[in-house]
Motif scaffolding. Structure first.
Motif, PDB file in Angstrom:
ATOM      1  N   ASP A 199       0.803  -1.221   0.000  1.00 19.22           N
ATOM      2  CA  ASP A 199       0.000   0.000   0.000  1.00 19.22           C
ATOM      3  C   ASP A 199       0.835   1.270   0.000  1.00 19.22           C
ATOM      4  OD1 ASP A 199       0.764  -0.717   2.650  1.00 19.22           O
ATOM      5  OD2 ASP A 199      -0.673   0.741   3.426  1.00 19.22           O
ATOM      6  N   ASP A 200       2.077   1.203   0.479  1.00 23.99           N
ATOM      7  CA  ASP A 200       2.928   2.384   0.475  1.00 23.99           C
ATOM      8  C   ASP A 200       3.588   2.534  -0.896  1.00 23.99           C
ATOM      9  OD1 ASP A 200       4.415   4.505   2.253  1.00 23.99           O
ATOM     10  OD2 ASP A 200       5.970   3.497   1.085  1.00 23.99           O
ATOM     11  N   GLU A 201       3.299   3.646  -1.557  1.00 18.15           N
ATOM     12  CA  GLU A 201       3.760   3.813  -2.939  1.00 18.15           C
ATOM     13  C   GLU A 201       5.276   3.837  -3.055  1.00 18.15           C
ATOM     14  OE1 GLU A 201       3.111   6.756  -6.824  1.00 18.15           O
ATOM     15  OE2 GLU A 201       2.065   7.149  -4.928  1.00 18.15           O
ATOM     16  N   ARG A 202       5.964   4.540  -2.157  1.00 15.54           N
ATOM     17  CA  ARG A 202       7.430   4.620  -2.231  1.00 15.54           C
ATOM     18  C   ARG A 202       8.054   3.244  -2.045  1.00 15.54           C
ATOM     19  NH1 ARG A 202      10.151   9.072   1.431  1.00 15.54           N
ATOM     20  NH2 ARG A 202      11.936   8.096   0.389  1.00 15.54           N
ATOM     21  N   THR A 203       7.537   2.495  -1.078  1.00 15.97           N
ATOM     22  CA  THR A 203       8.053   1.142  -0.831  1.00 15.97           C
ATOM     23  C   THR A 203       7.785   0.241  -2.033  1.00 15.97           C
ATOM     24  OG1 THR A 203       7.634   1.390   1.540  1.00 15.97           O
ATOM     25  CG2 THR A 203       7.929  -0.854   0.706  1.00 15.97           C
ATOM     26  N   ARG A 204       6.601   0.401  -2.615  1.00 16.12           N
ATOM     27  CA  ARG A 204       6.228  -0.415  -3.776  1.00 16.12           C
ATOM     28  C   ARG A 204       7.127  -0.118  -4.972  1.00 16.12           C
ATOM     29  NH1 ARG A 204       1.346   1.031  -3.982  1.00 16.12           N
ATOM     30  NH2 ARG A 204       1.329   2.358  -5.823  1.00 16.12           N
ATOM     31  N   LEU A 234      12.413 -12.121 -13.829  1.00 14.42           N
ATOM     32  CA  LEU A 234      11.134 -11.784 -13.212  1.00 14.42           C
ATOM     33  C   LEU A 234      10.425 -10.713 -14.023  1.00 14.42           C
ATOM     34  CD1 LEU A 234      11.753 -11.668  -9.357  1.00 14.42           C
ATOM     35  CD2 LEU A 234      10.571 -13.409 -10.672  1.00 14.42           C
ATOM     36  N   ASN A 235       9.139 -10.910 -14.240  1.00 14.33           N
ATOM     37  CA  ASN A 235       8.327  -9.980 -15.015  1.00 14.33           C
ATOM     38  C   ASN A 235       7.228  -9.424 -14.114  1.00 14.33           C
ATOM     39  OD1 ASN A 235       7.059  -8.576 -17.108  1.00 14.33           O
ATOM     40  ND2 ASN A 235       5.831 -10.358 -17.695  1.00 14.33           N
ATOM     41  N   CYS A 236       7.380  -8.175 -13.674  1.00 18.95           N
ATOM     42  CA  CYS A 236       6.370  -7.550 -12.816  1.00 18.95           C
ATOM     43  C   CYS A 236       5.156  -7.184 -13.663  1.00 18.95           C
ATOM     44  CB  CYS A 236       6.928  -6.300 -12.136  1.00 18.95           C
ATOM     45  SG  CYS A 236       8.074  -6.643 -10.802  1.00 18.95           S
ATOM     46  N   ILE A 237       4.131  -8.016 -13.604  1.00 16.91           N
ATOM     47  CA  ILE A 237       2.961  -7.824 -14.465  1.00 16.91           C
ATOM     48  C   ILE A 237       1.877  -6.987 -13.797  1.00 16.91           C
ATOM     49  CG2 ILE A 237       3.321  -9.917 -15.813  1.00 16.91           C
ATOM     50  CD1 ILE A 237       1.329 -11.324 -13.994  1.00 16.91           C
ATOM     51  N   GLY A 238       2.062  -6.624 -12.526  1.00 21.05           N
ATOM     52  CA  GLY A 238       1.035  -5.819 -11.879  1.00 21.05           C
ATOM     53  C   GLY A 238       1.434  -5.346 -10.495  1.00 21.05           C
ATOM     54  N   GLU A 239       0.734  -4.308 -10.044  1.00 21.01           N
ATOM     55  CA  GLU A 239       0.928  -3.761  -8.705  1.00 21.01           C
ATOM     56  C   GLU A 239      -0.444  -3.493  -8.099  1.00 21.01           C
ATOM     57  OE1 GLU A 239       3.521  -0.340  -8.728  1.00 21.01           O
ATOM     58  OE2 GLU A 239       4.578  -1.079 -10.520  1.00 21.01           O
ATOM     59  N   ALA A 240      -0.535  -3.718  -6.791  1.00 17.97           N
ATOM     60  CA  ALA A 240      -1.802  -3.482  -6.100  1.00 17.97           C
ATOM     61  C   ALA A 240      -1.533  -2.843  -4.751  1.00 17.97           C
ATOM     62  CB  ALA A 240      -2.564  -4.796  -5.923  1.00 17.97           C
ATOM     63  N   HIS A 241      -2.437  -1.941  -4.338  1.00 13.22           N
ATOM     64  CA  HIS A 241      -2.285  -1.278  -3.047  1.00 13.22           C
ATOM     65  C   HIS A 241      -3.424  -1.615  -2.090  1.00 13.22           C
ATOM     66  CE1 HIS A 241      -4.941   1.398  -5.289  1.00 13.22           C
ATOM     67  NE2 HIS A 241      -5.348   1.892  -4.125  1.00 13.22           N
ATOM     68  N   THR A 242      -4.385  -2.437  -2.541  1.00 12.71           N
ATOM     69  CA  THR A 242      -5.489  -2.881  -1.686  1.00 12.71           C
ATOM     70  C   THR A 242      -5.746  -4.366  -1.924  1.00 12.71           C
ATOM     71  OG1 THR A 242      -7.211  -2.417  -3.326  1.00 12.71           O
ATOM     72  CG2 THR A 242      -6.599  -0.617  -1.827  1.00 12.71           C
TER      73      THR A 242
END
Length: 250
Positions: free
Chosen positions: A9-14, A28-36
């Motif tokens: 959930d923390d944008e800087r950490t993400r 590794l292929n980062c295909i997505g990010e979620a904060h909830t």
């Protein structure tokens, strides 16, 4: 490539985590990010990542709430949190690793390496299962083949394959019950492998399973297969194709 999803959930950490993954691990292929949790659940169901980087405390609940809502989840998990008391419950969900904030770059990289080894081990066990099954199975129609797509690893009975079709740099396996599996390999790689099991290269783009052949339409040079699939017969393959049918009549 191993698809992964970052849940934080923390944008800087993400952002820092995603940048480190992309810098240190090209596989590794980062295909997505979620904060909830809600967003994470949608992305997991849509993208089916093999590896999750999961913060435990999120605005709409904890990571464990998400895992309880997805009991059939097959992704490997690396939990990341500032609260050490969550460790025991994380272990109950078969976490690969538990990183306690603030973690070092070395800690993260070691956790990722262990995760990749576990994913490879899962693939190895499927291949081993296929070997044992095929070794003991005298009926070649019931032998199995391991197919690895971008999202999953499949163990498929050869008799369930109707045809194999080239699609640019990919190969599509058409199975019974209208199922398909897309593999990022060329058709040529499967030609020799499947030939001993009753498969025939009817066309540059088509490999057929004789077991599913139904009707050869001579005037159209087309073969009707199980499931209503029509396969074109190349002129260069036509004589071999007809000789096979003549051999069946004998």
């Amino acid at each position: 490539m191993v698809d992964c999803l970052v849940i934080e959930d923390d944008e800087r950490t993400r952002r820092r985590l995603v940048n480190r993954i992309r810098t240190d691990f090209q596989e590794l292929n980062c295909i997505g990010e979620a904060h909830t949790l809600e967003r994470a659940k949608i992305l997991i169901q849509e993208l089916r990542p093999k590896l999750l980087f999961m913060d435990i405390n999120l605005p709409d609940g904890t990571a464990f709430d998400l895992l309880k809502a997805l009991p059939s989840l097959k992704s490997k998990i690396i939990f990341i949190t500032a609260h050490s008391d969550y460790a025991l419950e994380a272990i109950r969900f078969s976490a690969l690793d538990f990183l306690l904030k603030p973690y070092t770059r070395l800690d993260l990289n070691n956790a990722i390496r262990r995760a990749l080894e576990a994913i490879d081990e899962q693939e190895y066990h499927l291949k081993l299962e296929s070997f044992y099954h095929n070794h003991l199975q005298e009926d070649h129609r019931k032998k199995k083949i391991v197919l690895k797509s971008a999202e999953n690893i499949y163990l498929i009975e050869i008799q369930d394959i109707i045809q194999v079709k080239a699609d640019n740099n990919y190969t599509v396996f058409y199975l019974q019950e209208d199922k398909k599996v897309v593999i990022s390999k060329s058709l040529k790689e499967f030609d020799n492998k499947l030939a001993p099991y009753g498969f025939f290269r009817a066309h540059q783009s088509h490999l057929i399973n004789w077991q599913h052949a139904i009707t050869f339409k001579k005037k159209e040079d087309r073969l009707l297969m199980t499931g209503g699939i029509h396969i074109p017969i190349a002129q260069s393959k036509k004589q071999d194709f007809i000789r096979y049918f003549e051999a069946l009549e004998d």
